[in-house]
Design an enzyme around this catalytic site. Structure first.
Site, mmCIF file in Angstrom:
data_model
loop_
_atom_site.group_PDB
_atom_site.id
_atom_site.type_symbol
_atom_site.label_atom_id
_atom_site.label_comp_id
_atom_site.label_asym_id
_atom_site.label_seq_id
_atom_site.Cartn_x
_atom_site.Cartn_y
_atom_site.Cartn_z
ATOM 1 C CG ASN A 1 -4.691 -3.767 2.673
ATOM 2 O OD1 ASN A 1 -4.182 -3.723 1.559
ATOM 3 N ND2 ASN A 1 -3.970 -3.775 3.793
ATOM 4 N NE ARG B 1 -2.622 -0.944 3.404
ATOM 5 C CZ ARG B 1 -3.234 -0.868 4.582
ATOM 6 N NH1 ARG B 1 -4.441 -0.345 4.676
ATOM 7 N NH2 ARG B 1 -2.654 -1.313 5.681
#
Length: 801
Positions: A39, A21
């Site tokens: 996520n 990320r």
């Protein structure tokens, strides 16, 4: 701005817990893309970004080129959205629950070089000598995560909130700074807000806790004085002591009880200190230094060099298990102890899983450890160190655990079954979960012969099922071993009732071959000749199999060759005392009168537990059976392992099995010192009613004859035996492949760990122009059985539904 697009990007693979990320955020930011990233449980990472087609294409290209090295991208799905909203910023949003068919979570990752530098930098006050240092690309993952999506609140680090103030900056600041490598990292902490170690004595009194330096100094002092220290780490606890002192190693063996000769693994601070005594190939060095940090079995340069490694570490063996430091505490201990190898062996009583809770660690290791170096970070899933050896360029996993789990085996064909469970074999077990066309083996479980191990297997399977977000109704079948009395079979029956689904029993050696086929992407309509060699497996005729040649497809198998059946007089005692197995073979070959003369010549009674009394009983049992086998207390076996045991015994390599595979491993240790070209040895076989049979009676008698002649070194005979045995299996397999129009021959089972046996088979098969299949991902031994059980169960399910 006609080319301005709103684009949804969904990325699946190992993309959580690897700094993915933050990587995506910084990449998108560098290209001036706005939108959000989040996520999605085990459904991967979702991005919604706005920008021109050209910039978005560049973004996708850069993902593949620059992704974090530990990440793995399985698929990138791109969708263009109709969206009138214009994003003014780029942000990482709160994770959401998402269901996919894979796992986005990586294994536990060894400490990275950047974190090591921070840990050793006095300027980084909060990290200086702090053993739990981590970042977005290293640290605990599988062992600490309770469920997905991967965020701190769903890990054991929830007990340690980020600090708001520290030097040089707080953990909150680091977590929020997109230029920091701990940006959105979930399992890091510092000395201000994170977990800590304390040193305890056996009475559970704190010896040191005021500073990590004082703790390390005292621990190092105790180890250097010869103490055995229990050190809690990432996925469990180790027993640690000096590796160069025979007396200390023998003390550890005595305390371990049933660990009379079983080898211990060593940890070293660097490979330079062992280069002069152990061979390290390029492949071995690469694996030792990898983020997985497994134990790698390395061959000795000279057999008797015990300068820095005690001869008691791996008695009778020519290799030693070595690993490098993989967590902060390991590196710090070596800083204080010095440049020397240390024993790092699993901190448990034999056959009982490692304790991972501090109170249970004290209870279990009370009589094993002198002092306890324990931390207060909970371990959610225990994971032993992984163990492997290298055959040329191929990895042979022996124990697949930390650094590998929860990675999966992808199947090369489509699967529409949403879920299934396999409970594995009895010994060296793993379980496994099927999720569509992926198989997820659990971490190493061990021998499922005690309640504690049974509960561990059950817990590990349920945890994997939770991570994969499989509903109970999605479990379509349970697979297990064909042996009706295994505890794992009992568990499978329980699961079958609980999940209201069918139970499929898969023959042991067929499961080995199925795992090999899947790993090597054998097609659904294809067959192979599988050589499956090990110590024990329940055969379809009720006998003990272990030297099998099977014509195998995913749907079925046909037994076309095996080792000659031999009686095991006294049953399992033949596995512990190779002299009993040898006596059984000789009696079966020659009868009582001739056998008795041989027993006197080779002084066989000396190697039985109860000497002559036991030998007389053994002969009496043989007489009573009147050559009708199997009979009471005398099962029949075609086990390759038992033949290795007998040859090992006759050549003086081993007269007692104190751990699984010991006689065969000692035989290999002897053989490596020999020259096979000095000895001639032929192993015969016959074909009767379409079945090939390797005549092991004549083999054992031929070895005895060679020894009586006294012309050859035992080491030379050992070397020739391993090669010739392999060649005999290969010769039959090649004949069968040609007879059945099959192009591929594979080798699997525990005996496949023997390098010379395996190499002989491989060379013969390749020389014949056929394709040779071997393991490189799935363990050849029983740890790979659960994978094969799932594949066997899958095709039984297809046949019946």
């Amino acid at each position: 701005m006609t080319d301005y697009k709103t684009t949804e990007i969904i990325i699946t693979g190992i993309v959580q817990g690897v700094g993915f990320r933050p990587f995506l955020y910084n990449l998108a930011r560098s290209l001036n893309l706005n939108g959000y990233i989040l996520n999605r449980g085990n459904a991967g990472v979702r991005l919604v970004l706005q920008g021109s087609s050209q910039i978005l294409r560049k973004f996708l290209e850069e993902i593949e080129l620059k992704k974090p090295k530990i990440s793995y991208i399985e698929n990138i799905e791109v969708n263009y959205l109709e969206n009138s909203q214009e994003f003014k910023t780029l942000e990482i949003q709160k994770s959401e629950q998402g269901r996919g068919v894979s796992l986005t979570l990586p294994p536990d990752i060894a400490i990275c070089n950047d974190c090591l530098r921070d840990m050793r930098s006095p300027q980084k006050k909060k990290y200086y000598n702090y053993p739990f240092i981590a970042c977005a690309e290293c640290g605990p993952r599988f062992t600490t995560v309770t469920e997905l999506p991967y965020d701190r609140e769903r890990s054991t680090m929830i007990e340690f909130p980020f600090c708001m103030q520290a030097e040089p900056e707080s953990c909150v600041q680091e977590y929020s700074d997109f230029n920091n490598r701990r940006f959105h990292a979930q399992t890091f902490a510092c000395s201000v807000c994170g977990p800590h170690y304390k040193l305890f004595n056996k009475q559970r009194e704190i010896l040191k806790y005021d500073s990590i330096e004082a703790i390390l100094q005292e621990t190092a002092k105790r180890i250097n004085e010869g103490n055995i220290v229990a050190v809690k780490g990432i996925g469990g606890v180790h027993l640690v002591c000096l590796a160069d002192n025979d007396d200390i190693i023998l003390k550890l063996r005595k305390r371990k009880g049933e660990r009379k000769y079983k080898p211990f693994a060593l940890m070293v601070p660097n490979l330079k200190i062992i280069e002069s005594i152990l061979k390290i190939s390029e492949k071995e060095g690469e694996l030792l230094n990898s983020y997985r940090r497994p134990i790698v079995l390395l061959e000795r340069r000279t057999p008797n060099d015990n300068s820095i490694i005690s001869k008691e570490i791996a008695p009778g063996l020519n290799n030693v298990g070595i690993m490098l430091s993989y967590s902060g505490i390991h590196h710090l201990l070596f800083d204080y102890i010095g440049n020397k190898p240390l024993v790092y062996t699993s901190g448990n009583k034999s056959y009982i899983p490692m304790a991972i809770d501090n109170i249970k660690i004290f209870d279990q290791l009370q009589d094993l450890a002198d002092v306890f170096l324990l931390h207060n970070r909970p371990i959610y899933q225990r994971a032993d160190d992984s163990v492997l050896r290298i055959h040329d360029d191929k990895v042979k996993l022996i124990r697949r655990s930390r650094g590998y789990v929860p990675e999966y085996l992808p199947l090369s064909f489509e699967v529409d079954v949403p879920g299934a469970i396999a409970t594995g074999p009895l010994l060296a077990a793993t379980g496994a979960i099927l999720r569509r066309n992926r198989i997820f083996p659990t971490q190493h479980i061990g021998n499922v012969s005690h309640l504690e191990t049974y509960e561990f297997l059950k817990n590990a399977l349920f945890h994997m099922k939770t991570l994969l977000q499989i509903n109970d109704s999605e479990i379509k079948f349970i697979a297990c071993d064909a042996h009706p009395e295994f505890i794992t079979t009992k568990l499978a029956r329980e699961f079958s009732i609980q999940f209201k689904c069918d139970l499929y029993r898969i023959q042991h050696h067929y499961a080995h071959i199925l795992a090999l086929m899947a790993e090597n992407n054998v097609k659904k309509n294809e067959s192979i000749i599988g050589i499956s060699t090990d110590g024990v497996g329940y055969g379809e005729d009720g006998n003990i199999w272990g030297g099998e040649i099977l014509l195998s497809s995913y749907y079925d198998y046909k037994r076309l060759g095996h080792l000659e059946y031999q009686p095991m007089i006294g049953g399992d005692r033949c596995t512990k005392y190779p002299a009993r197995m040898t006596a059984s073979i000789i009696l079966n070959s020659l009868g009582v009168e001739k056998s008795t003369k041989i027993f006197k010549k080779i002084k066989l009674e000396n190697d039985l537990e109860y000497k002559n009394t036991e030998l007389e009983t053994l002969i009496s049992q043989f007489k009573q059976a009147e050559n009708h086998f199997p009979s009471q207390n005398i099962p029949l076996t075609s086990s390759t392992g038992r033949i290795f045991d007998s040859i090992s015994y006759l050549l003086g390599a081993a007269n007692l099995k104190t751990y699984r595979g010991e006689p065969a491993m000692r035989l290999e240790g002897m053989a490596i010192k020999g020259n096979p070209d000095n000895v001639e040895l032929k192993i015969g076989f016959i074909k009767k009613n379409g079945m090939y049979k390797i005549i092991t009676s004549d083999l054992v008698l031929e070895i005895i004859t060679l020894l009586e002649e006294g012309k050859f070194k035992n080491e030379d005979i050992a070397a020739r035996f391993q090669i010739e045995f392999g060649k005999t299996f290969a010769e039959i397999a090649i004949k069968l492949a040609n007879e059945n129009g099959v192009k591929k021959i594979g080798l699997t089972g525990g005996v496949a760990y023997n390098y010379f046996f395996s190499k002989a088979i491989k060379e013969e098969v390749l020389h014949s122009g056929l394709i040779f299949l071997e393991h490189n991902i799935v363990p050849p031994g029983d740890a790979g059985i659960s994978t094969g059980q799932l594949i066997g169960g899958l095709f039984k399910y297809y046949t019946q539904n």
